[in-house]
Design an enzyme around this catalytic site. Structure first.
Site, PDB file in Angstrom:
ATOM      1  N   HIS A 141       0.851  -1.185   0.000  1.00 56.59           N
ATOM      2  CA  HIS A 141       0.000   0.000   0.000  1.00 56.59           C
ATOM      3  C   HIS A 141       0.889   1.238   0.000  1.00 56.59           C
ATOM      4  O   HIS A 141       1.727   1.414   0.882  1.00 56.59           O
ATOM      5  CB  HIS A 141      -0.891  -0.008   1.244  1.00 56.59           C
ATOM      6  CG  HIS A 141      -1.808   1.174   1.335  1.00 56.59           C
ATOM      7  ND1 HIS A 141      -2.796   1.424   0.399  1.00 56.59           N
ATOM      8  CD2 HIS A 141      -1.880   2.175   2.241  1.00 56.59           C
ATOM      9  CE1 HIS A 141      -3.446   2.525   0.742  1.00 56.59           C
ATOM     10  NE2 HIS A 141      -2.905   2.994   1.853  1.00 56.59           N
ATOM     11  N   GLY A 156       2.517   4.862   4.366  1.00 52.36           N
ATOM     12  CA  GLY A 156       1.927   5.401   5.589  1.00 52.36           C
ATOM     13  C   GLY A 156       0.496   4.928   5.743  1.00 52.36           C
ATOM     14  O   GLY A 156      -0.072   4.283   4.862  1.00 52.36           O
ATOM     15  N   GLU A 157      -0.089   5.254   6.893  1.00 51.16           N
ATOM     16  CA  GLU A 157      -1.459   4.838   7.164  1.00 51.16           C
ATOM     17  C   GLU A 157      -2.431   5.444   6.150  1.00 51.16           C
ATOM     18  O   GLU A 157      -2.186   6.516   5.593  1.00 51.16           O
ATOM     19  CB  GLU A 157      -1.863   5.260   8.579  1.00 51.16           C
ATOM     20  CG  GLU A 157      -1.083   4.569   9.694  1.00 51.16           C
ATOM     21  CD  GLU A 157      -1.351   3.077   9.749  1.00 51.16           C
ATOM     22  OE1 GLU A 157      -2.498   2.682   9.425  1.00 51.16           O
ATOM     23  OE2 GLU A 157      -0.431   2.319  10.078  1.00 51.16           O
ATOM     24  N   SER A 158      -3.540   4.749   5.948  1.00 52.92           N
ATOM     25  CA  SER A 158      -4.559   5.234   5.036  1.00 52.92           C
ATOM     26  C   SER A 158      -5.092   6.586   5.516  1.00 52.92           C
ATOM     27  O   SER A 158      -5.384   6.773   6.689  1.00 52.92           O
ATOM     28  CB  SER A 158      -5.708   4.218   4.961  1.00 52.92           C
ATOM     29  OG  SER A 158      -6.697   4.635   4.052  1.00 52.92           O
ATOM     30  N   GLY A 159      -5.184   7.548   4.569  1.00 46.61           N
ATOM     31  CA  GLY A 159      -5.710   8.866   4.887  1.00 46.61           C
ATOM     32  C   GLY A 159      -4.691   9.856   5.411  1.00 46.61           C
ATOM     33  O   GLY A 159      -5.046  10.984   5.758  1.00 46.61           O
ATOM     34  N   ILE A 160      -3.420   9.486   5.455  1.00 44.93           N
ATOM     35  CA  ILE A 160      -2.417  10.379   6.026  1.00 44.93           C
ATOM     36  C   ILE A 160      -1.972  11.466   5.052  1.00 44.93           C
ATOM     37  O   ILE A 160      -1.363  12.462   5.435  1.00 44.93           O
ATOM     38  CB  ILE A 160      -1.197   9.568   6.528  1.00 44.93           C
ATOM     39  CG1 ILE A 160      -0.426  10.361   7.576  1.00 44.93           C
ATOM     40  CG2 ILE A 160      -0.282   9.158   5.367  1.00 44.93           C
ATOM     41  CD1 ILE A 160       0.587   9.544   8.348  1.00 44.93           C
ATOM     42  N   GLY A 161      -2.275  11.293   3.739  1.00 44.83           N
ATOM     43  CA  GLY A 161      -1.941  12.340   2.780  1.00 44.83           C
ATOM     44  C   GLY A 161      -1.003  11.933   1.668  1.00 44.83           C
ATOM     45  O   GLY A 161      -0.421  12.791   1.003  1.00 44.83           O
ATOM     46  N   LYS A 162      -0.859  10.636   1.418  1.00 44.25           N
ATOM     47  CA  LYS A 162       0.060  10.159   0.378  1.00 44.25           C
ATOM     48  C   LYS A 162      -0.380  10.622  -1.006  1.00 44.25           C
ATOM     49  O   LYS A 162       0.425  11.131  -1.792  1.00 44.25           O
ATOM     50  CB  LYS A 162       0.154   8.623   0.416  1.00 44.25           C
ATOM     51  CG  LYS A 162       0.628   8.046   1.725  1.00 44.25           C
ATOM     52  CD  LYS A 162       0.760   6.542   1.666  1.00 44.25           C
ATOM     53  CE  LYS A 162      -0.578   5.852   1.466  1.00 44.25           C
ATOM     54  NZ  LYS A 162      -1.490   6.053   2.609  1.00 44.25           N
ATOM     55  N   SER A 163      -1.667  10.443  -1.308  1.00 41.71           N
ATOM     56  CA  SER A 163      -2.171  10.799  -2.634  1.00 41.71           C
ATOM     57  C   SER A 163      -2.135  12.304  -2.857  1.00 41.71           C
ATOM     58  O   SER A 163      -1.843  12.773  -3.961  1.00 41.71           O
ATOM     59  CB  SER A 163      -3.601  10.276  -2.813  1.00 41.71           C
ATOM     60  OG  SER A 163      -3.625   8.864  -2.747  1.00 41.71           O
ATOM     61  N   ASP A 180      -2.017   4.043  -4.472  1.00 37.90           N
ATOM     62  CA  ASP A 180      -2.755   3.091  -3.638  1.00 37.90           C
ATOM     63  C   ASP A 180      -2.107   1.716  -3.590  1.00 37.90           C
ATOM     64  O   ASP A 180      -1.776   1.222  -2.516  1.00 37.90           O
ATOM     65  CB  ASP A 180      -4.215   2.971  -4.092  1.00 37.90           C
ATOM     66  CG  ASP A 180      -5.067   2.232  -3.070  1.00 37.90           C
ATOM     67  OD1 ASP A 180      -4.912   2.527  -1.867  1.00 37.90           O
ATOM     68  OD2 ASP A 180      -5.854   1.367  -3.471  1.00 37.90           O
ATOM     69  N   GLU A 205      -6.810   8.363  -6.173  1.00 42.18           N
ATOM     70  CA  GLU A 205      -8.021   8.540  -5.375  1.00 42.18           C
ATOM     71  C   GLU A 205      -7.811   9.682  -4.378  1.00 42.18           C
ATOM     72  O   GLU A 205      -6.867   9.648  -3.583  1.00 42.18           O
ATOM     73  CB  GLU A 205      -8.353   7.259  -4.603  1.00 42.18           C
ATOM     74  CG  GLU A 205      -9.566   7.414  -3.689  1.00 42.18           C
ATOM     75  CD  GLU A 205      -9.655   6.334  -2.633  1.00 42.18           C
ATOM     76  OE1 GLU A 205     -10.506   6.464  -1.728  1.00 42.18           O
ATOM     77  OE2 GLU A 205      -8.867   5.372  -2.698  1.00 42.18           O
ATOM     78  N   ARG A 246      17.506  14.111  13.344  1.00 40.69           N
ATOM     79  CA  ARG A 246      17.607  15.491  12.874  1.00 40.69           C
ATOM     80  C   ARG A 246      18.886  15.756  12.087  1.00 40.69           C
ATOM     81  O   ARG A 246      19.064  16.845  11.543  1.00 40.69           O
ATOM     82  CB  ARG A 246      17.530  16.448  14.083  1.00 40.69           C
ATOM     83  CG  ARG A 246      16.238  16.297  14.862  1.00 40.69           C
ATOM     84  CD  ARG A 246      16.131  17.270  15.995  1.00 40.69           C
ATOM     85  NE  ARG A 246      16.046  18.646  15.521  1.00 40.69           N
ATOM     86  CZ  ARG A 246      15.882  19.697  16.333  1.00 40.69           C
ATOM     87  NH1 ARG A 246      15.783  19.513  17.633  1.00 40.69           N
ATOM     88  NH2 ARG A 246      15.824  20.912  15.825  1.00 40.69           N
TER      89      ARG A 246
END
Length: 315
Positions: A141, A156-163, A180, A205, A246
Site C-alpha cells: 500500500h 503510511g497509514e490510510s488517509g495520512i496524505g500520500k495521494s 494506492d 483517489e 535530525r
C-alpha cells in the site's frame, strides 16, 4: 511458479508467427534465460534445457543450411523439437526456416517465430523483459512517484496524505507511477521495480473528490509505467514524545523481497509541505549517491571548529 504467456511475448516483442496452425494460448514461459541450440544441431544434447526459448541466429542458421547433410536434417530437427517443454523457436534477422524444420515443428507442436532484430539485440531485450515479468512480486500500500529521476515510494497509514502529496508533486512536474497499490518486483539483488496494476494505472483517489485520471488531466508526461524504487518515505503522525533523526548521519533501511532500500520516517503536522519535503529527500539521496553527504559535511565542520577552539585555548 511465475510464468508469462507466449501470446504476450509475441505481442510485446512484435514477433511474427510462422506456424499459426499451432495453438499458443496455453503455452507459458517460466524462465527468463534463453538458449541458442548450436551444439544441439550438431547432435549434443547433454545438459540441454529445452524449457527456454530457443534462438536461431545467423551462426545456427548457416550450420543448419550448409553443414547438416540433407539426409540427416529431418532426424536432427525431430530430435531437437521433440524435447519436452520447448515453448518456441525464434529465427532472428528474418531468416527463413527450412520447410523441413517447419514441418517438424508442426508435428511436435512447437511454435516457430520470426523477428527483424539482430540476434544480440533480440536476446538482450527478451532477457530484460522476461526478467522483469517473471521476477518475484509483492503488492504494498503506497504511492510511487518519479522525482528528478529517483523512484520515491511514499507509504503510511490510510488517509495520512500520500495521494495529496503525489498530486502536488505531479503539479510540480514529477511523474506518477502508481497510487494506492504498488506492485514491487525483484529484478536482482540490487534492483526493485515498481509498477501499477492494470486496473488502477494512471488513477489517483482523492478523498472528497473521488477518482482522478492523472494522464487525462495533466498529460502523458505526468505518468510513467514503471520505475526503480530508490527511496522510501514513510509518513506518520507527529508524536511529540518520539525522538526523530535530525542529522541523518546514519541511514535507516526497510526491506522488500530481501532487498534493502533507504527509508526516511517523516512526521506529519499541519502546515508541512509534503511535496517539498519529498523533493528535498530525493535530491539529497542523489547527492549522497554522487558522494556528497550534507550531514557528514556539517559534522566535519563542527569537529574542525572544536579542534580550533582547543588549539586556541592551549595557546
Amino acid at each position: 511458479m511465475s510464468s508469462v504467456s507466449l501470446k504476450k511475448v509475441i505481442e510485446k516483442l512484435k514477433l511474427e508467427n510462422l506456424t499459426p496452425e499451432i495453438p499458443i494460448d496455453k503455452i507459458r514461459i517460466t524462465q527468463s534465460d534463453i538458449n541458442r541450440p548450436a551444439l544441439q544441431m550438431a547432435g549434443f544434447f547433454e545438459f540441454f534445457d529445452a524449457t527456454r526459448i530457443q534462438i536461431i541466429g545467423f551462426v545456427e542458421y548457416y550450420y543448419m543450411k550448409e553443414k547438416i547433410p540433407e539426409d540427416k536434417r529431418k532426424e536432427r530437427y525431430d530430435t531437437l523439437l521433440a524435447s519436452e517443454g520447448m515453448p518456441a523457436v525464434v529465427f532472428c534477422r528474418e531468416l527463413e526456416p527450412d520447410p523441413l524444420f517447419i514441418e517438424s515443428a508442426i508435428m511436435h507442436n512447437v511454435p516457430v517465430l520470426s523477428t527483424k532484430d539482430p540476434t544480440s539485440t533480440f536476446m538482450a531485450e527478451v532477457i530484460r523483459w522476461l526478467s522483469e515479468e517473471l521476477a518475484p512480486c509483492i503488492s504494498v500500500h503506497g504511492v510511487l512517484v518519479d522525482i528528478y529521476g529517483e523512484g520515491v515510494l511514499i507509504t503510511g497509514e490510510s488517509g495520512i496524505g500520500k495521494s495529496e502529496a503525489a498530486l502536488e508533486l505531479i503539479k510540480r512536474g514529477h511523474r506518477l507511477v502508481t497510487d494506492d497499490v504498488v506492485e514491487i518486483r525483484k529484478i536482482n539483488d540490487d534492483t526493485l521495480m515498481g509498477s501499477a496494476p492494470d486496473i488502477t494505472r494512471h488513477f489517483i483517489e482523492l478523498r472528497g473528490i473521488g477518482i482522478v485520471d492523472v494522464k487525462a488531466l495533466f498529460g502523458a508526461s505526468s505518468v510513467k509505467d514503471s520505475q526503480q524504487i530508490d527511496l522510501v518515505i514513510r509518513l506518520e503522525d507527529w508524536n511529540k514524545d518520539k525522538e526523530y533523526d535530525r542529522l541523518g548521519l546514519e541511514e535507516s533501511y526497510t526491506e522488500y523481497l530481501g532487498n534493502k532500500v533507504v527509508c526516511h520516517n517523516i512526521p506529519i503536522r499541519p502546515g508541512r509541505n509534503l511535496a517539498v519535503i519529498c523533493e528535498a529527500a530525493a535530491v539529497n539521496y542523489r547527492q549522497k549517491k554522487m558522494g556528497y553527504n550534507a550531514a557528514k559535511e556539517l559534522y566535519a565542520r563542527v569537529q574542525n571548529s572544536l579542534a580550533k577552539r582547543r588549539e586556541e585555548d592551549e595557546e
